[in-house]
Design a protein around this motif. Structure first.
Motif, mmCIF file in Angstrom:
data_model
loop_
_atom_site.group_PDB
_atom_site.id
_atom_site.type_symbol
_atom_site.label_atom_id
_atom_site.label_comp_id
_atom_site.label_asym_id
_atom_site.label_seq_id
_atom_site.Cartn_x
_atom_site.Cartn_y
_atom_site.Cartn_z
ATOM 1 N N TYR A 1 0.835 -1.206 0.000
ATOM 2 C CA TYR A 1 0.000 0.000 0.000
ATOM 3 C C TYR A 1 0.867 1.253 0.000
ATOM 4 O O TYR A 1 0.572 2.228 -0.710
ATOM 5 N N ARG A 2 1.933 1.228 0.774
ATOM 6 C CA ARG A 2 2.847 2.374 0.820
ATOM 7 C C ARG A 2 3.518 2.607 -0.534
ATOM 8 O O ARG A 2 3.644 3.744 -0.979
ATOM 9 N N ILE A 3 3.946 1.528 -1.186
ATOM 10 C CA ILE A 3 4.589 1.660 -2.492
ATOM 11 C C ILE A 3 3.580 2.144 -3.531
ATOM 12 O O ILE A 3 3.913 2.930 -4.414
ATOM 13 N N LEU A 4 2.335 1.689 -3.422
ATOM 14 C CA LEU A 4 1.283 2.174 -4.311
ATOM 15 C C LEU A 4 1.157 3.689 -4.202
ATOM 16 O O LEU A 4 1.099 4.401 -5.210
ATOM 17 N N LYS A 5 1.139 4.188 -2.968
ATOM 18 C CA LYS A 5 1.021 5.627 -2.755
ATOM 19 C C LYS A 5 2.276 6.355 -3.246
ATOM 20 O O LYS A 5 2.190 7.463 -3.791
ATOM 21 N N ALA A 6 3.427 5.725 -3.064
ATOM 22 C CA ALA A 6 4.684 6.331 -3.530
ATOM 23 C C ALA A 6 4.679 6.476 -5.048
ATOM 24 O O ALA A 6 5.112 7.495 -5.600
ATOM 25 N N ILE A 7 4.186 5.445 -5.750
ATOM 26 C CA ILE A 7 4.118 5.487 -7.214
ATOM 27 C C ILE A 7 3.221 6.637 -7.674
ATOM 28 O O ILE A 7 3.556 7.368 -8.613
ATOM 29 N N GLU A 8 2.100 6.820 -6.994
ATOM 30 C CA GLU A 8 1.195 7.913 -7.352
ATOM 31 C C GLU A 8 1.888 9.261 -7.207
ATOM 32 O O GLU A 8 1.731 10.157 -8.053
ATOM 33 N N MET A 9 2.684 9.425 -6.147
ATOM 34 C CA MET A 9 3.405 10.677 -5.913
ATOM 35 C C MET A 9 4.551 10.862 -6.907
ATOM 36 O O MET A 9 4.798 11.970 -7.385
ATOM 37 N N LEU A 10 5.252 9.764 -7.225
ATOM 38 C CA LEU A 10 6.362 9.841 -8.182
ATOM 39 C C LEU A 10 5.858 10.270 -9.555
ATOM 40 O O LEU A 10 6.547 10.990 -10.285
ATOM 41 N N LYS A 11 4.666 9.847 -9.922
ATOM 42 C CA LYS A 11 4.104 10.200 -11.226
ATOM 43 C C LYS A 11 3.774 11.685 -11.323
ATOM 44 O O LYS A 11 3.733 12.239 -12.422
ATOM 45 N N ARG A 12 3.548 12.328 -10.176
ATOM 46 C CA ARG A 12 3.234 13.762 -10.199
ATOM 47 C C ARG A 12 4.491 14.601 -10.419
ATOM 48 O O ARG A 12 4.421 15.733 -10.872
ATOM 49 N N ASP A 13 5.650 14.026 -10.067
ATOM 50 C CA ASP A 13 6.945 14.674 -10.320
ATOM 51 C C ASP A 13 7.044 16.068 -9.698
ATOM 52 O O ASP A 13 7.594 16.995 -10.292
ATOM 53 N N ASP A 14 6.504 16.242 -8.496
ATOM 54 C CA ASP A 14 6.609 17.548 -7.846
ATOM 55 C C ASP A 14 7.259 17.463 -6.467
ATOM 56 O O ASP A 14 7.246 18.427 -5.707
ATOM 57 N N MET A 15 7.832 16.276 -6.153
ATOM 58 C CA MET A 15 8.508 16.093 -4.869
ATOM 59 C C MET A 15 9.775 15.287 -5.057
ATOM 60 O O MET A 15 9.906 14.522 -6.015
ATOM 61 N N LEU A 16 10.714 15.456 -4.130
ATOM 62 C CA LEU A 16 11.935 14.668 -4.146
ATOM 63 C C LEU A 16 11.638 13.270 -3.617
ATOM 64 O O LEU A 16 10.710 13.074 -2.816
ATOM 65 N N ILE A 17 12.457 12.303 -4.025
ATOM 66 C CA ILE A 17 12.191 10.912 -3.656
ATOM 67 C C ILE A 17 12.232 10.711 -2.137
ATOM 68 O O ILE A 17 11.381 10.011 -1.574
ATOM 69 N N TYR A 18 13.205 11.343 -1.462
ATOM 70 C CA TYR A 18 13.304 11.136 -0.015
ATOM 71 C C TYR A 18 12.104 11.734 0.710
ATOM 72 O O TYR A 18 11.676 11.244 1.769
ATOM 73 N N GLU A 19 11.524 12.803 0.128
ATOM 74 C CA GLU A 19 10.326 13.395 0.713
ATOM 75 C C GLU A 19 9.145 12.436 0.585
ATOM 76 O O GLU A 19 8.347 12.276 1.530
ATOM 77 N N ILE A 20 9.040 11.802 -0.567
ATOM 78 C CA ILE A 20 7.968 10.830 -0.793
ATOM 79 C C ILE A 20 8.117 9.643 0.151
ATOM 80 O O ILE A 20 7.137 9.140 0.707
ATOM 81 N N ALA A 21 9.373 9.190 0.330
ATOM 82 C CA ALA A 21 9.630 8.064 1.230
ATOM 83 C C ALA A 21 9.088 8.351 2.624
ATOM 84 O O ALA A 21 8.427 7.506 3.242
ATOM 85 N N GLU A 22 9.321 9.560 3.129
ATOM 86 C CA GLU A 22 8.847 9.937 4.465
ATOM 87 C C GLU A 22 7.327 10.048 4.505
ATOM 88 O O GLU A 22 6.689 9.636 5.480
ATOM 89 N N LEU A 23 6.748 10.573 3.429
ATOM 90 C CA LEU A 23 5.300 10.764 3.392
ATOM 91 C C LEU A 23 4.532 9.449 3.387
ATOM 92 O O LEU A 23 3.370 9.404 3.824
ATOM 93 N N VAL A 24 5.160 8.384 2.878
ATOM 94 C CA VAL A 24 4.462 7.090 2.841
ATOM 95 C C VAL A 24 4.899 6.176 3.991
ATOM 96 O O VAL A 24 4.585 4.984 3.981
ATOM 97 N N GLY A 25 5.621 6.734 4.954
ATOM 98 C CA GLY A 25 5.895 5.967 6.171
ATOM 99 C C GLY A 25 7.271 5.359 6.307
ATOM 100 O O GLY A 25 7.512 4.571 7.222
ATOM 101 N N PHE A 26 8.206 5.706 5.416
ATOM 102 C CA PHE A 26 9.571 5.180 5.517
ATOM 103 C C PHE A 26 10.504 6.278 6.010
ATOM 104 O O PHE A 26 10.731 7.270 5.319
ATOM 105 N N GLN A 27 11.044 6.094 7.184
ATOM 106 C CA GLN A 27 11.983 7.081 7.722
ATOM 107 C C GLN A 27 13.385 6.887 7.177
ATOM 108 O O GLN A 27 14.206 7.798 7.173
#
Length: 258
Positions: free
Chosen positions: A207-233
């Motif tokens: 589920y977290r990776i699903l949400k990460a993919i959705e954010m990566l497709k928007r291309d408006d955030m850095l990868i490490y920011e997305i990682a934190e937003l989906v629950g990976f510190q």
């Protein structure tokens, strides 16, 4: 590194191609060589090279026959070597998708240019494959959205699914769920897997990776920011989990989107 196979019946040319080219400079290495098309076909099947450099006229099986019997199966890039008298014969390779050919005697600077061109082509093709595979994984991950709609789902599992969807960005552990529902971690995990075919941690990561993919497709955030937003510190751990489910790193996945 990219694997190169040399198929040439003239020993001096075969050795020249093997040792006079700085293959490492182009992130390549010669994985093998063959003296005729018949042996070349066997080596292609065994070694699965990325690039095949082949002469046309050879004993037992010529280069064109070898390409015809293997290109569509093993999907490699090919370079034809021919003499002036064989130039028209070499044009047969065009129908097979081979557009790179060199005349003898070999101009090694020209060969290097062709190798660089083919490597770029391979990289583009690899990215396209990653994107295609990622879309398949994405579709599979999307299935998690439908699990809570099953009318046969128990209230316990429904509640866990809902909790994960609402709190995936926070730290979630089996122990936390165990305390929340006053049930053992073993029972929770077994019950959840019985009804979803996934362990709780597996579902959570999907589920977290699903949400990460959705954010990566928007291309408006850095990868490490997305990682934190989906629950990976831990960014490194996020990359490992992402690659496990998607088959590519987050960076390569973004590159495959073009």
């Amino acid at each position: 590194m990219y694997k190169v196979l040399i198929v040439e019946d003239e020993s001096i040319i075969r050795k020249g191609l093997s040792y006079k080219v700085n293959w490492l400079e182009n992130n390549c290495f010669v994985v093998g060589n063959a003296a005729d098309g018949k042996d070349g076909l066997i080596k292609i099947k065994e070694l699965k090279p990325d690039i095949v450099i082949t002469d046309i006229r050879m004993p037992f099986k010529d280069g064109i026959q070898m390409l015809e019997e293997s290109l569509h199966i093993y999907d490699y890039e090919a370079i034809i070597i021919s003499g002036y008298s064989e130039f028209d014969y070499a044009r047969q390779a065009i129908s097979l998708g081979v557009n790179e050919y060199l005349l003898k005697p070999i101009d090694f600077s020209k060969l290097n240019q062709v190798i660089c061109k083919l490597i770029l082509k391979i990289e583009v093709k690899d990215k396209a494959n990653v994107h295609e595979e990622s879309l398949g994984v994405y579709s599979e991950l999307l299935n998690v959205d439908f699990y809570e709609r099953d009318i046969n789902r128990s209230k316990l599992v429904f509640d866990i699914l809902t909790y994960i969807q609402s709190n995936f960005s926070r730290k979630i552990t089996l122990n936390d769920l165990s305390e929340q529902y006053s049930l053992s971690t073993v029972y929770l995990n077994n019950k959840f897997k019985e009804e979803t075919n996934y362990t709780i941690n597996d579902f959570l990561n999907r589920y977290r990776i699903l949400k990460a993919i959705e954010m990566l497709k928007r291309d408006d955030m850095l990868i490490y920011e997305i990682a934190e937003l989906v629950g990976f510190q831990n960014y490194k751990y996020f990359s490992q989990v992402f690659k496990k489910y998607v088959g590519a790193s987050p960076t390569l996945f973004i590159g495959s989107l073009g």
